[in-house]
Design a protein around this motif. Structure first.
Motif, PDB file in Angstrom:
ATOM      1  N   ARG A 445       0.821  -1.198   0.000  1.00  0.00           N
ATOM      2  CA  ARG A 445       0.000   0.000   0.000  1.00  0.00           C
ATOM      3  C   ARG A 445       0.868   1.266   0.000  1.00  0.00           C
ATOM      4  N   SER A 446       1.866   1.296   0.847  1.00  0.00           N
ATOM      5  CA  SER A 446       2.692   2.501   0.942  1.00  0.00           C
ATOM      6  C   SER A 446       3.444   2.765  -0.366  1.00  0.00           C
ATOM      7  N   ASP A 447       3.933   1.684  -1.007  1.00  0.00           N
ATOM      8  CA  ASP A 447       4.656   1.881  -2.265  1.00  0.00           C
ATOM      9  C   ASP A 447       3.714   2.283  -3.393  1.00  0.00           C
ATOM     10  N   ALA A 448       2.484   1.793  -3.309  1.00  0.00           N
ATOM     11  CA  ALA A 448       1.511   2.165  -4.339  1.00  0.00           C
ATOM     12  C   ALA A 448       1.252   3.665  -4.294  1.00  0.00           C
ATOM     13  N   ILE A 449       1.135   4.193  -3.094  1.00  0.00           N
ATOM     14  CA  ILE A 449       0.925   5.640  -2.951  1.00  0.00           C
ATOM     15  C   ILE A 449       2.120   6.401  -3.503  1.00  0.00           C
ATOM     16  N   ARG A 450       3.311   5.917  -3.162  1.00  0.00           N
ATOM     17  CA  ARG A 450       4.530   6.600  -3.625  1.00  0.00           C
ATOM     18  C   ARG A 450       4.624   6.571  -5.156  1.00  0.00           C
ATOM     19  N   ASP A 451       4.308   5.404  -5.731  1.00  0.00           N
ATOM     20  CA  ASP A 451       4.395   5.276  -7.189  1.00  0.00           C
ATOM     21  C   ASP A 451       3.376   6.152  -7.898  1.00  0.00           C
ATOM     22  N   GLN A 452       2.196   6.189  -7.310  1.00  0.00           N
ATOM     23  CA  GLN A 452       1.130   6.990  -7.894  1.00  0.00           C
ATOM     24  C   GLN A 452       1.513   8.476  -7.908  1.00  0.00           C
ATOM     25  N   LEU A 453       2.076   8.924  -6.801  1.00  0.00           N
ATOM     26  CA  LEU A 453       2.498  10.316  -6.713  1.00  0.00           C
ATOM     27  C   LEU A 453       3.638  10.593  -7.683  1.00  0.00           C
ATOM     28  N   LYS A 454       4.549   9.639  -7.794  1.00  0.00           N
ATOM     29  CA  LYS A 454       5.686   9.825  -8.692  1.00  0.00           C
ATOM     30  C   LYS A 454       5.197   9.973 -10.124  1.00  0.00           C
ATOM     31  N   ALA A 455       4.192   9.156 -10.470  1.00  0.00           N
ATOM     32  CA  ALA A 455       3.632   9.242 -11.822  1.00  0.00           C
ATOM     33  C   ALA A 455       3.004  10.612 -12.058  1.00  0.00           C
ATOM     34  N   ALA A 456       2.545  11.219 -10.975  1.00  0.00           N
ATOM     35  CA  ALA A 456       1.939  12.548 -11.086  1.00  0.00           C
ATOM     36  C   ALA A 456       2.994  13.655 -11.001  1.00  0.00           C
ATOM     37  N   GLY A 457       4.265  13.249 -10.881  1.00  0.00           N
ATOM     38  CA  GLY A 457       5.340  14.240 -10.850  1.00  0.00           C
ATOM     39  C   GLY A 457       5.654  14.760  -9.456  1.00  0.00           C
ATOM     40  N   ILE A 458       5.242  14.000  -8.444  1.00  0.00           N
ATOM     41  CA  ILE A 458       5.507  14.439  -7.072  1.00  0.00           C
ATOM     42  C   ILE A 458       6.474  13.470  -6.401  1.00  0.00           C
ATOM     43  N   GLN A 459       7.572  14.011  -5.886  1.00  0.00           N
ATOM     44  CA  GLN A 459       8.566  13.188  -5.210  1.00  0.00           C
ATOM     45  C   GLN A 459       8.363  13.228  -3.703  1.00  0.00           C
ATOM     46  N   LEU A 460       8.546  12.079  -3.084  1.00  0.00           N
ATOM     47  CA  LEU A 460       8.514  12.027  -1.622  1.00  0.00           C
ATOM     48  C   LEU A 460       9.933  11.854  -1.114  1.00  0.00           C
ATOM     49  N   GLU A 461      10.168  12.423   0.035  1.00  0.00           N
ATOM     50  CA  GLU A 461      11.489  12.320   0.639  1.00  0.00           C
ATOM     51  C   GLU A 461      11.289  12.006   2.118  1.00  0.00           C
ATOM     52  N   ASP A 462      11.727  10.814   2.522  1.00  0.00           N
ATOM     53  CA  ASP A 462      11.554  10.417   3.916  1.00  0.00           C
ATOM     54  C   ASP A 462      12.736  10.882   4.750  1.00  0.00           C
ATOM     55  N   ALA A 463      12.508  11.856   5.578  1.00  0.00           N
ATOM     56  CA  ALA A 463      13.573  12.348   6.449  1.00  0.00           C
ATOM     57  C   ALA A 463      13.326  11.813   7.859  1.00  0.00           C
ATOM     58  N   ALA A 464      14.299  12.015   8.722  1.00  0.00           N
ATOM     59  CA  ALA A 464      14.198  11.501  10.085  1.00  0.00           C
ATOM     60  C   ALA A 464      12.971  12.070  10.800  1.00  0.00           C
ATOM     61  N   ASP A 465      12.664  13.340  10.496  1.00  0.00           N
ATOM     62  CA  ASP A 465      11.581  14.001  11.219  1.00  0.00           C
ATOM     63  C   ASP A 465      10.274  14.058  10.430  1.00  0.00           C
ATOM     64  N   GLY A 466      10.145  13.209   9.412  1.00  0.00           N
ATOM     65  CA  GLY A 466       8.897  13.212   8.669  1.00  0.00           C
ATOM     66  C   GLY A 466       9.119  13.128   7.173  1.00  0.00           C
ATOM     67  N   THR A 467       8.020  13.125   6.439  1.00  0.00           N
ATOM     68  CA  THR A 467       8.096  12.997   4.988  1.00  0.00           C
ATOM     69  C   THR A 467       7.811  14.324   4.319  1.00  0.00           C
ATOM     70  N   ASN A 468       8.672  14.684   3.350  1.00  0.00           N
ATOM     71  CA  ASN A 468       8.485  15.921   2.611  1.00  0.00           C
ATOM     72  C   ASN A 468       8.168  15.593   1.157  1.00  0.00           C
ATOM     73  N   TRP A 469       7.554  16.541   0.485  1.00  0.00           N
ATOM     74  CA  TRP A 469       7.234  16.311  -0.925  1.00  0.00           C
ATOM     75  C   TRP A 469       7.606  17.514  -1.770  1.00  0.00           C
ATOM     76  N   SER A 470       7.844  17.265  -3.038  1.00  0.00           N
ATOM     77  CA  SER A 470       8.154  18.350  -3.955  1.00  0.00           C
ATOM     78  C   SER A 470       7.701  17.964  -5.362  1.00  0.00           C
ATOM     79  N   ILE A 471       7.410  18.988  -6.140  1.00  0.00           N
ATOM     80  CA  ILE A 471       7.017  18.767  -7.530  1.00  0.00           C
ATOM     81  C   ILE A 471       8.224  19.019  -8.403  1.00  0.00           C
ATOM     82  N   SER A 472       8.529  18.082  -9.290  1.00  0.00           N
ATOM     83  CA  SER A 472       9.721  18.273 -10.138  1.00  0.00           C
ATOM     84  C   SER A 472       9.366  19.132 -11.340  1.00  0.00           C
TER      85      SER A 472
END
Length: 472
Positions: A445-472
């Motif tokens: 489930r978690s990878d499906a969300i990540r892949d779906q977002l990536k396909a939409a051009g959104i990158q996730l970045e898992d940091a120690a203090d939480g997850t950040n996102w950015s649009i490429s």
RNA sequence: GGUGGAGUGGCUGAGCGGCCCAAAGCAACAGCCUGCAAAGCUGUAAACCCACGGGUUCAAAUCCCGUCUCCACCUCCA
């Protein structure tokens, strides 16, 4: 600082003619077509120089002209069946839009040739009085500059007038010598009356060279610090500007700067090769900030090659810088400077000496990346004080280079819009769901969300203090 | 023919007498980190010594000479 003066053909220490102030004139475009990458590079080089001089505490007056009347403007307008001034204005707007997209600051003054006919005719009069200009011998309204009489002719490009090829043998028309160049052009029968100005010689319009001399001295005075332009303008354009201004008694530019040209895939851009890359092409292939990085990635005097992977490389490189800034700002907050002086203090010495040595941008970028690496390392090690130092340094450098990702110039139409707020809350929900799935070890489930977002051009970045996102 | 510029790792691109067994970026590989990735960090390899030949110097990628190759400009109209 040192700047390479094309006329002296050597590095010279730049000392403003008037303490604390700099007058710069840069040849702008002839607005007869759409802006291409070569135009952008030229404007960008002088934008960065201007920013650097300003960062050093100098008050810079930058003049960049618009040549809005010219043979080609008339020709293209006639082909298109539109008034020449409409065509010129349309392309002038395209140039300005492209400059803005690249974060090139507007010049202090942006004079149009057609707005300075009076100044040009005054300059012609001074030249005629001094014996360096004459009306065409065939009775037309053409006015020529007597290049053969001006002993220093050729001083800018280190040529001897007698070595110059007289290819126009038999095409003298009203010229006394083949090497004389046109100051003022007689109106031709097929040209619109709106492109003619009355003079004591007859109706006509300004020659290209005359424009720049008249406008430069109009805004900067008879002597000013820097004259810049593309390498292709050295001769005849700049040589002629220098000759006519000096012959008229003006000292003119103290430094002559010439930026290198842009090649595409190792070849010169040309219409016949069909490889011209326009601003519009560039911006469909790269984000503006990446395009700016690319155009400033070679030394300004070198040839810059726009090869297949060049923009992707620039994208990777600037993303690295953006990544560090975003990461550091999340933890430490954005760095704001009190003023120019405060900002200048934060610049690493390697950066300052690179910029001071003839605007060595590759070396300056090396200093930038060095600070980014050190800053990331400090963040990894939880050394906040050290990270703060690098954050300040990187922010200061990126400000000077016009590459600050936080600058409002990159976010036209973005920001606090309703769309971005909606996206933000959606992302918050998705990230929460993904992190819940991860906690439950439901990685499908978690990878499906990540892949779906990536396909939409959104990158996730898992940091120690939480997850950040950015649009490429 | 004249004037100017250039030839550096797989690519881009600085350095222009000693700090160069050559910056930085991209690409590659490995380790750390991660559930796995991405990002980040660390490290490795990568330039048969910086187009080729000769010379100057205690010392040359950097200066000199020669050669080869490439590029720009040499008067509106291109």
């Amino acid at each position: 600082m040192n700047l390479y003066d094309s006329k002296a053909q050597t590095l010279r220490e730049f000392v403003p003619l008037k303490a604390g102030e700099v007058g710069m004139y840069v040849c702008g475009p002839t607005v007869q077509g759409a802006p291409h990458v070569g135009h952008l590079r030229s404007a960008l080089v002088y934008d960065i120089l201007r920013r650097w001089l300003a960062a050093k505490g100098l008050r810079v007056t930058l003049v960049r002209n618009v040549t809005d009347i010219d043979d080609k403007v008339l020709e293209k307008a006639s082909e298109a069946g539109v008034p020449w001034w409409a065509l010129a204005y349309q392309f002038e707007q395209e140039f300005n839009a492209a400059y803005r997209t690249l974060g090139i600051e507007a010049p202090t003054y942006e004079p149009r040739a057609t707005g300075h006919i009076t100044e040009m005719l005054e300059l012609v009069d001074r030249l005629i009085d001094a014996g360096y200009a004459y009306q065409a011998t065939d009775g037309s309204a053409d006015v020529y500059f007597k290049a053969s009489k001006w002993a220093s002719y050729g001083e800018l490009t280190n040529q001897r007038i007698e070595d110059m090829v007289d290819d126009a043998e038999g095409q003298l028309r009203g010229k006394l010598d083949a090497r004389d160049f046109t100051l003022w052009k007689a109106a031709k029968p097929n040209e619109p009356v709106t492109a003619q100005w009355p003079t004591r010689f007859g109706a006509g319009r300004p020659g290209w060279h005359l424009e720049c001399s008249a406008m430069a001295t109009r805004y900067l005075g008879a002597r000013f610090d820097i004259h810049g332009g593309g390498l292709d303008l050295r001769f005849p354009h700049h040589e002629n500007e220098l000759a006519q201004s000096r012959a008229a008694g003006d000292e003119f530019a103290n430094f002559w700067l010439h930026n290198g040209l842009v090649n595409v895939g190792g070849q010169k851009m040309s219409k016949s090769l069909g490889n011209s890359t326009f601003a519009s092409d560039l911006f469909t292939q790269a984000r503006p900030i990446a395009a700016r990085y690319f155009l400033g990635s070679a030394h300004y005097r070198s040839v810059l090659d726009l090869h297949d992977s060049a923009l992707a490389e620039a994208e990777s490189a600037i993303s690295r810088v953006e990544g560090f800034l975003a990461r550091a700002e999340r933890k430490l907050g954005r760095r704001d400077f009190e003023g120019h002086h405060d900002r200048y203090q934060q610049l690493p010495t390697a950066f300052v000496s690179a910029m001071d040595e003839d605007l060595n941008l590759p070396a300056a970028l090396a200093a930038l990346h060095e600070a980014v690496r050190a800053g990331n390392a400090a963040l990894d090690a939880h050394e906040d004080a050290a990270a703060q130092v690098e954050l300040s340094a990187v922010t200061a450098m990126v400000d000077v280079l016009g590459l600050n990702p936080n600058s409002s110039v990159w976010s036209v139409g973005q920001g606090d819009s309703a769309e971005s707020k909606a996206l933000g809350s959606l992302m918050e929900a998705l990230i929460a769901e993904r992190n819940l799935a991860r906690a439950n070890k439901d990685f499908a489930r978690s990878d499906a969300i990540r892949d779906q977002l990536k396909a939409a051009g959104i990158q996730l970045e898992d940091a120690a203090d939480g997850t950040n996102w950015s649009i490429s």
